[in-house]
Scaffold this motif. Structure first.
Motif, PDB file in Angstrom:
ATOM      1  N   GLY A 110      66.025 -18.453   4.941  1.00 17.19           N
ATOM      2  CA  GLY A 110      67.138 -19.129   5.604  1.00 17.19           C
ATOM      3  C   GLY A 110      67.538 -20.456   5.009  1.00 17.19           C
ATOM      4  O   GLY A 110      68.723 -20.766   4.912  1.00 17.19           O
ATOM      5  N   ASN A 111      66.552 -21.287   4.634  1.00 15.31           N
ATOM      6  CA  ASN A 111      66.883 -22.610   4.111  1.00 15.31           C
ATOM      7  C   ASN A 111      67.797 -22.526   2.895  1.00 15.31           C
ATOM      8  O   ASN A 111      68.841 -23.178   2.832  1.00 15.31           O
ATOM      9  CB  ASN A 111      65.594 -23.358   3.730  1.00 15.31           C
ATOM     10  N   LYS A 112      67.400 -21.705   1.917  1.00 17.00           N
ATOM     11  CA  LYS A 112      68.207 -21.549   0.706  1.00 17.00           C
ATOM     12  C   LYS A 112      69.533 -20.874   1.019  1.00 17.00           C
ATOM     13  O   LYS A 112      70.563 -21.196   0.410  1.00 17.00           O
ATOM     14  CB  LYS A 112      67.432 -20.727  -0.332  1.00 17.00           C
ATOM     15  N   THR A 113      69.506 -19.932   1.972  1.00 17.87           N
ATOM     16  CA  THR A 113      70.731 -19.222   2.337  1.00 17.87           C
ATOM     17  C   THR A 113      71.773 -20.190   2.890  1.00 17.87           C
ATOM     18  O   THR A 113      72.953 -20.120   2.534  1.00 17.87           O
ATOM     19  CB  THR A 113      70.433 -18.131   3.382  1.00 17.87           C
ATOM     20  N   ILE A 129      75.692 -19.734  12.365  1.00 17.61           N
ATOM     21  CA  ILE A 129      75.348 -19.013  13.592  1.00 17.61           C
ATOM     22  C   ILE A 129      73.956 -18.372  13.495  1.00 17.61           C
ATOM     23  O   ILE A 129      73.116 -18.595  14.381  1.00 17.61           O
ATOM     24  CB  ILE A 129      76.429 -17.971  13.934  1.00 17.61           C
ATOM     25  N   PRO A 130      73.653 -17.579  12.445  1.00 16.64           N
ATOM     26  CA  PRO A 130      72.286 -17.035  12.348  1.00 16.64           C
ATOM     27  C   PRO A 130      71.233 -18.125  12.181  1.00 16.64           C
ATOM     28  O   PRO A 130      70.078 -17.930  12.569  1.00 16.64           O
ATOM     29  CB  PRO A 130      72.342 -16.121  11.121  1.00 16.64           C
ATOM     30  N   ALA A 131      71.611 -19.277  11.611  1.00 14.11           N
ATOM     31  CA  ALA A 131      70.661 -20.389  11.490  1.00 14.11           C
ATOM     32  C   ALA A 131      70.245 -20.863  12.875  1.00 14.11           C
ATOM     33  O   ALA A 131      69.057 -21.127  13.131  1.00 14.11           O
ATOM     34  CB  ALA A 131      71.289 -21.533  10.700  1.00 14.11           C
ATOM     35  N   GLY A 132      71.208 -20.963  13.780  1.00 16.06           N
ATOM     36  CA  GLY A 132      70.893 -21.348  15.150  1.00 16.06           C
ATOM     37  C   GLY A 132      70.144 -20.259  15.892  1.00 16.06           C
ATOM     38  O   GLY A 132      69.198 -20.536  16.647  1.00 16.06           O
ATOM     39  N   MET A 133      70.530 -19.010  15.666  1.00 15.80           N
ATOM     40  CA  MET A 133      69.869 -17.879  16.329  1.00 15.80           C
ATOM     41  C   MET A 133      68.404 -17.791  15.938  1.00 15.80           C
ATOM     42  O   MET A 133      67.553 -17.427  16.748  1.00 15.80           O
ATOM     43  CB  MET A 133      70.588 -16.577  15.976  1.00 15.80           C
ATOM     44  N   ILE A 139      66.952 -30.603  11.728  1.00 16.58           N
ATOM     45  CA  ILE A 139      66.913 -31.554  10.616  1.00 16.58           C
ATOM     46  C   ILE A 139      67.052 -30.825   9.280  1.00 16.58           C
ATOM     47  O   ILE A 139      67.827 -31.242   8.407  1.00 16.58           O
ATOM     48  CB  ILE A 139      65.606 -32.373  10.630  1.00 16.58           C
ATOM     49  N   LYS A 140      66.322 -29.720   9.107  1.00 13.28           N
ATOM     50  CA  LYS A 140      66.432 -28.931   7.874  1.00 13.28           C
ATOM     51  C   LYS A 140      67.841 -28.378   7.724  1.00 13.28           C
ATOM     52  O   LYS A 140      68.410 -28.383   6.629  1.00 13.28           O
ATOM     53  CB  LYS A 140      65.419 -27.786   7.880  1.00 13.28           C
ATOM     54  N   THR A 145      72.830 -28.216   4.906  1.00 17.11           N
ATOM     55  CA  THR A 145      74.281 -28.171   5.111  1.00 17.11           C
ATOM     56  C   THR A 145      74.962 -29.336   4.399  1.00 17.11           C
ATOM     57  O   THR A 145      75.993 -29.155   3.726  1.00 17.11           O
ATOM     58  CB  THR A 145      74.614 -28.219   6.618  1.00 17.11           C
ATOM     59  N   LEU A 146      74.385 -30.528   4.538  1.00 17.53           N
ATOM     60  CA  LEU A 146      74.944 -31.702   3.870  1.00 17.53           C
ATOM     61  C   LEU A 146      74.940 -31.533   2.356  1.00 17.53           C
ATOM     62  O   LEU A 146      75.921 -31.839   1.674  1.00 17.53           O
ATOM     63  CB  LEU A 146      74.152 -32.955   4.244  1.00 17.53           C
TER      64      LEU A 146
END
Length: 204
Positions: A110-113, A129-133, A139-140, A145-146
């Motif tokens: 997920g992080n790299k995605t 959305i899947p990151a929140g799910m 913080i990560k 995202t930034l």
């Protein structure tokens, strides 16, 4: 669309750019490519600076991404599993283990995605959305995202700023490239769905 974007930017400056990018994150069909390159164009004939436009766009990107992240948290894994256990899940032919597998995949990659998807039209918004799910740590999520958004925004704003009288040519290239990428994504999704259901049939 182009006239609307320019009017908002001329009227509200950096705030307008921030709001346009925020809206683009929540409603992906609005093209960030146009917003960012027009923001770059305006640095030539206005008081706005390249750095200012990049910062405003990145703030808008982050705020929009966080909003979608929390939407994903509301539609968490447990709620999705309840949905697929219902008659709707049977209609979609999705099982709870499919949700579990998708969640495990995102947890491992997920992080790299989240970072790399910031460079892909439409997907750069929806990936939140899947990151929140999947309960990705906020913080990560913000850091990745930034990082991705800052690179994407910087490239397009700089292209607009240095395009000069070739802006129509540049916009045409960006628009065509975005359409090609979007078609490839749709094609990839179709192949994924086909293979997914083909695999399920062989398991029955």
């Amino acid at each position: 669309m182009e006239n609307f974007i320019i009017e908002v930017m001329n009227s509200y400056g950096y705030l307008g750019i921030c709001l346009l990018i925020l809206i683009e994150n929540l409603f992906p069909p609005i093209p960030s490519e146009l917003i960012l390159t027009f923001g770059g164009f305006l640095t030539i004939d206005s008081n706005m600076t390249i750095i200012g436009v990049i910062i405003a766009a990145t703030i808008g990107s982050l705020l929009g991404a966080i909003a979608l992240y929390y939407i994903g948290k509301i539609l968490n894994k447990e709620r999705l599993i309840k949905i697929v256990k219902s008659k709707y899940g049977k209609l979609l032919r999705v099982k709870p283990k499919d949700i579990e597998s998708a969640d495990e995949w995102f947890n491992s990659r997920g992080n790299k995605t989240v970072f790399y998807c910031r460079f892909i039209p439409v997907v750069r918004s929806l990936i939140s959305i899947p990151a929140g799910m999947s309960e990705m740590p906020l913080i990560k999520f913000i850091i990745y995202t930034l990082g991705g958004s800052l690179i994407w925004n910087t490239v397009l704003v700089c292209i607009g700023a240095f395009a000069g009288d070739k802006k129509d040519y540049i916009l045409n290239i960006i628009d065509n490239a975005s359409n090609v990428i979007l078609l490839l994504i749709i094609f990839g999704i179709i192949i994924f769905i086909y293979r997914f259901y083909k695999k399920k049939k062989t398991n029955f």
